[in-house]
Design a protein around this motif. Structure first.
Motif, mmCIF file in Angstrom:
data_model
loop_
_atom_site.group_PDB
_atom_site.id
_atom_site.type_symbol
_atom_site.label_atom_id
_atom_site.label_comp_id
_atom_site.label_asym_id
_atom_site.label_seq_id
_atom_site.Cartn_x
_atom_site.Cartn_y
_atom_site.Cartn_z
ATOM 1 N N MET A 50 0.821 -1.226 0.000
ATOM 2 C CA MET A 50 0.000 0.000 0.000
ATOM 3 C C MET A 50 0.845 1.261 0.000
ATOM 4 O O MET A 50 0.327 2.349 -0.189
ATOM 5 C CB MET A 50 -0.877 0.032 1.268
ATOM 6 C CG MET A 50 -2.198 -0.640 1.118
ATOM 7 S SD MET A 50 -3.278 -0.167 2.500
ATOM 8 C CE MET A 50 -2.803 -1.355 3.718
ATOM 9 N N GLY A 51 2.127 1.111 0.297
ATOM 10 C CA GLY A 51 3.019 2.276 0.348
ATOM 11 C C GLY A 51 3.069 2.923 1.714
ATOM 12 O O GLY A 51 3.545 4.055 1.850
ATOM 13 N N LEU A 52 2.564 2.242 2.738
ATOM 14 C CA LEU A 52 2.579 2.819 4.088
ATOM 15 C C LEU A 52 3.888 2.530 4.818
ATOM 16 O O LEU A 52 4.232 3.206 5.761
ATOM 17 C CB LEU A 52 1.412 2.274 4.925
ATOM 18 C CG LEU A 52 0.011 2.559 4.401
ATOM 19 C CD1 LEU A 52 -1.044 1.985 5.327
ATOM 20 C CD2 LEU A 52 -0.214 4.061 4.241
ATOM 21 N N ASN A 65 -1.341 7.267 -9.891
ATOM 22 C CA ASN A 65 -2.740 7.692 -9.711
ATOM 23 C C ASN A 65 -3.724 6.548 -9.487
ATOM 24 O O ASN A 65 -4.936 6.748 -9.625
ATOM 25 C CB ASN A 65 -3.231 8.534 -10.903
ATOM 26 C CG ASN A 65 -2.427 9.804 -11.038
ATOM 27 O OD1 ASN A 65 -2.046 10.409 -10.040
ATOM 28 N ND2 ASN A 65 -2.156 10.198 -12.268
ATOM 29 N N ALA A 66 -3.212 5.374 -9.156
ATOM 30 C CA ALA A 66 -4.135 4.270 -8.850
ATOM 31 C C ALA A 66 -4.878 4.611 -7.568
ATOM 32 O O ALA A 66 -4.290 5.072 -6.601
ATOM 33 C CB ALA A 66 -3.351 2.980 -8.672
ATOM 34 N N LYS A 67 -6.209 4.400 -7.591
ATOM 35 C CA LYS A 67 -6.990 4.678 -6.383
ATOM 36 C C LYS A 67 -6.992 3.427 -5.528
ATOM 37 O O LYS A 67 -7.284 2.332 -6.033
ATOM 38 C CB LYS A 67 -8.432 5.008 -6.763
ATOM 39 C CG LYS A 67 -8.599 6.376 -7.358
ATOM 40 C CD LYS A 67 -10.065 6.609 -7.651
ATOM 41 C CE LYS A 67 -10.259 7.870 -8.450
ATOM 42 N NZ LYS A 67 -11.573 7.941 -9.065
ATOM 43 N N ILE A 68 -6.659 3.615 -4.252
ATOM 44 C CA ILE A 68 -6.703 2.447 -3.386
ATOM 45 C C ILE A 68 -7.678 2.652 -2.234
ATOM 46 O O ILE A 68 -7.965 3.777 -1.834
ATOM 47 C CB ILE A 68 -5.300 2.022 -2.879
ATOM 48 C CG1 ILE A 68 -4.634 3.090 -2.020
ATOM 49 C CG2 ILE A 68 -4.402 1.614 -3.997
ATOM 50 C CD1 ILE A 68 -3.332 2.614 -1.396
ATOM 51 N N ALA A 69 -8.185 1.521 -1.760
ATOM 52 C CA ALA A 69 -9.059 1.543 -0.579
ATOM 53 C C ALA A 69 -8.554 0.438 0.334
ATOM 54 O O ALA A 69 -7.875 -0.479 -0.133
ATOM 55 C CB ALA A 69 -10.502 1.285 -0.989
ATOM 56 N N ALA A 70 -8.877 0.574 1.615
ATOM 57 C CA ALA A 70 -8.322 -0.425 2.533
ATOM 58 C C ALA A 70 -9.164 -0.614 3.776
ATOM 59 O O ALA A 70 -9.834 0.296 4.238
ATOM 60 C CB ALA A 70 -6.912 0.001 2.948
ATOM 61 N N PHE A 72 -7.849 -1.522 7.316
ATOM 62 C CA PHE A 72 -6.551 -1.650 7.983
ATOM 63 C C PHE A 72 -6.629 -2.683 9.110
ATOM 64 O O PHE A 72 -7.712 -3.161 9.442
ATOM 65 C CB PHE A 72 -6.137 -0.291 8.556
ATOM 66 C CG PHE A 72 -6.076 0.799 7.534
ATOM 67 C CD1 PHE A 72 -4.909 1.032 6.815
ATOM 68 C CD2 PHE A 72 -7.186 1.586 7.264
ATOM 69 C CE1 PHE A 72 -4.856 2.040 5.865
ATOM 70 C CE2 PHE A 72 -7.145 2.590 6.312
ATOM 71 C CZ PHE A 72 -5.981 2.821 5.608
ATOM 72 N N GLU A 74 -6.288 -2.024 12.190
ATOM 73 C CA GLU A 74 -7.222 -1.403 13.141
ATOM 74 C C GLU A 74 -8.352 -0.789 12.301
ATOM 75 O O GLU A 74 -8.173 -0.584 11.118
ATOM 76 C CB GLU A 74 -6.551 -0.280 13.941
ATOM 77 C CG GLU A 74 -5.131 -0.528 14.390
ATOM 78 C CD GLU A 74 -4.112 -0.292 13.285
ATOM 79 O OE1 GLU A 74 -4.472 0.289 12.249
ATOM 80 O OE2 GLU A 74 -2.969 -0.730 13.469
ATOM 81 N N ARG A 76 -9.598 2.253 12.261
ATOM 82 C CA ARG A 76 -9.278 3.620 11.816
ATOM 83 C C ARG A 76 -10.517 4.403 11.399
ATOM 84 O O ARG A 76 -10.585 4.978 10.303
ATOM 85 C CB ARG A 76 -8.256 3.607 10.674
ATOM 86 C CG ARG A 76 -6.967 2.948 11.091
ATOM 87 C CD ARG A 76 -5.830 3.262 10.172
ATOM 88 N NE ARG A 76 -4.687 2.433 10.498
ATOM 89 C CZ ARG A 76 -3.502 2.541 9.928
ATOM 90 N NH1 ARG A 76 -3.303 3.439 8.998
ATOM 91 N NH2 ARG A 76 -2.517 1.755 10.277
ATOM 92 N N LEU A 77 -11.501 4.410 12.284
ATOM 93 C CA LEU A 77 -12.702 5.213 12.054
ATOM 94 C C LEU A 77 -12.549 6.518 12.827
ATOM 95 O O LEU A 77 -11.839 6.564 13.830
ATOM 96 C CB LEU A 77 -13.941 4.478 12.571
ATOM 97 C CG LEU A 77 -14.315 3.169 11.899
ATOM 98 C CD1 LEU A 77 -15.519 2.559 12.593
ATOM 99 C CD2 LEU A 77 -14.633 3.374 10.421
ATOM 100 N N VAL A 90 -15.229 9.286 2.715
ATOM 101 C CA VAL A 90 -14.435 8.800 1.573
ATOM 102 C C VAL A 90 -15.243 8.697 0.278
ATOM 103 O O VAL A 90 -14.689 8.814 -0.814
ATOM 104 C CB VAL A 90 -13.737 7.442 1.868
ATOM 105 C CG1 VAL A 90 -12.823 7.529 3.041
ATOM 106 C CG2 VAL A 90 -14.734 6.333 2.067
ATOM 107 N N ALA A 133 -14.610 0.766 2.912
ATOM 108 C CA ALA A 133 -13.652 0.346 1.880
ATOM 109 C C ALA A 133 -14.354 -0.132 0.612
ATOM 110 O O ALA A 133 -14.022 0.307 -0.489
ATOM 111 C CB ALA A 133 -12.747 -0.746 2.440
#
Lengths: 191, 252
Positions: A50-52, A65-70, A72, A74, A76-77, A90, A133
């Motif tokens: 994911m590049g994190l 420019n690829a759109k990603i969703a995840a 995680f 946790e 993360r709300l 989102v 997501a």
């Protein structure tokens, strides 16, 4: 055709090498499961894809420019936002209120749309994170143990919902559950 | 609904208890100079309310105290945002904020009298009282922001404005609420105290000072009651506005 390519990924924490030369080309429109025991580096690999997180060695090629969703590890709300506001954060207002209500109902969350996230149980929060997501616009969906904390009956309901939603999409998901792999994945990578 | 009625009834009973106790002590002392009874105070307050002087004094003090509060909120929030973002600003302003928190109101008032005269004294004092409270609380909120939510916003490419309102503002508002509630009450307390020292013409503080000089205890209590009511009203109104904002943000 591959949409995401990982080449010779190596990652270690102190003396502990968690990934050693991982390479794979993820197919576009396919569901790939990364299966392994706890602590084997599944989440680390997903975060690198994911590049994190950065790998110590190797590279990840993801279209620009690829759109990603995840989902995680946790949830993360945003705890002070309502469940539906977390999703609209989102998705924007593209999804009509009625449609969103139906989606909530499909994962057993009817009537929870306007409740602040902080008031929901762990399993409910997980489903809100999943809805966020799968309802967002994405080219690749990353799921890190997405069904964790759900009881077997709810999990079954949510698995069917997710399977329907991700049909034909590029999905990479991490799990330690063989059953989830068999049900969802087109391809399984064992770590 | 039943629960709310029960709560209101308990609160009313508590207030009544203290009023009766006050009345009994006043009757026992039997001295208007030492302690005016609640009946006398309320009667005096109603007499004062209908005088043109009352509204003028309220406008004078409330306008200045609330202006100081608004300036303090703005300065406190700005400073907290900058301190949260730039380390050197936090280090630079940290001793100043600590000093502002602990300097006595009397010292601030005397300094303000020397620098700016008595007319706008309460603006200056309210500003100096509210700024460090708001700044510290907001900074605490900024420090507690979840960095993983920042990462989530980046992954989902949430637009900047939505990121600000949905992710940051929603987490900061409870801190803002607590800070403003505390600051608004303290602004009234210290603003009026400053006016008693500086005795600017047409202020509530001057009225309190005059009631002390002429030993008008009923006036002193009536003006004090007016300040309590005004402070309470301002707090409720401001909290209502913050509550509306919070609900809007919560629902996006």
């Amino acid at each position: 055709m591959g949409i995401l390519k990982a080449e010779n990924i190596r990652k270690q924490f102190g003396e502990n090498v968690v990934l050693n030369g991982f390479s794979h080309e993820f197919k576009e429109g396919g569901v790939t499961a990364i299966l392994g025991k706890s602590g084997c580096g599944k989440s680390t690999l997903l975060n690198i894809l994911m590049g994190l997180q950065s790998p110590d060695e190797g590279s990840v090629q993801l279209p620009e420019n690829a759109k990603i969703a995840a989902v995680f590890q946790e949830n993360r709300l945003c705890e002070n936002l309502t469940a539906s506001a977390n999703i609209r954060l989102v998705t924007g207002k593209k999804i009509p209120r009625e449609t969103l209500s139906k989606e909530f109902g499909a994962v057993g969350l009817s009537g929870s749309e306007n409740k602040p996230a902080r008031t929901l149980s762990g399993g409910m929060k997980r489903r809100v994170a999943l809805l966020r997501a799968v309802l967002s616009e994405y080219d690749i969906l990353f799921l890190d143990e997405p069904f964790k904390g759900l009881d077997s009956e709810t999990k079954d309901e949510v698995l069917h919902y997710v399977k329907e939603k991700i049909r034909g999409k590029t999905v990479i998901f991490v799990t330690h559950d063989e059953g989830e792999c068999k049900f969802l994945a087109d391809e399984v990578i064992r770590l | 609904m039943k629960k709310r009625i029960k709560k209101a009834a308990v609160t009313a009973a508590c207030i009544l208890f203290w009023l009766i106790l006050w009345q009994l002590v006043a009757m026992k002392l039997n001295s208007r100079f030492l302690l005016a009874s609640p009946v006398e105070v309320i009667k005096r307050l109603f007499e004062l309310v209908i005088t043109p002087d009352f509204l003028q004094s309220v406008m004078f003090s409330a306008g200045r105290i609330l202006l100081g509060f608004a300036l303090g909120m703005t300065a406190g929030c700005t400073l907290a945002l900058l301190s949260g973002k730039v380390r050197i600003i936090r280090t630079l302003f940290s001793p100043l904020i600590s000093a502002m928190k602990s300097v006595p109101v009397a010292s601030i008032t005397i300094l303000a009298l020397i620098w700016a005269g008595s007319k706008n004294l309460s603006v200056f004092v309210s500003f100096l009282i509210s700024t460090p409270i708001v700044c510290s609380n907001m900074l605490e909120g900024i420090d507690s922001l979840d960095p993983k939510l920042k990462e989530m916003s980046r992954v989902f490419k949430i637009p900047l404005w939505k990121r600000f309102t949905g992710v940051y503002l929603s987490q900061m508002l409870p801190y803002f609420r607590a800070a403003s509630r505390l600051a608004i009450g303290l602004c009234w307390k210290s603003g009026v105290a400053a006016e008693v020292i500086g005795i600017p013409q047409g202020s509530i503080g001057r009225k309190l000072y005059e009631s002390k000089i002429y030993l008008e205890t009923a006036d002193l209590f009536a003006w004090t009651l007016a300040v309590i009511i005004l402070s309470w009203l301002c707090e409720k109104l401001f909290m209502l506005l913050v509550g509306i904002l919070q609900k809007r943000v919560e629902r996006m």
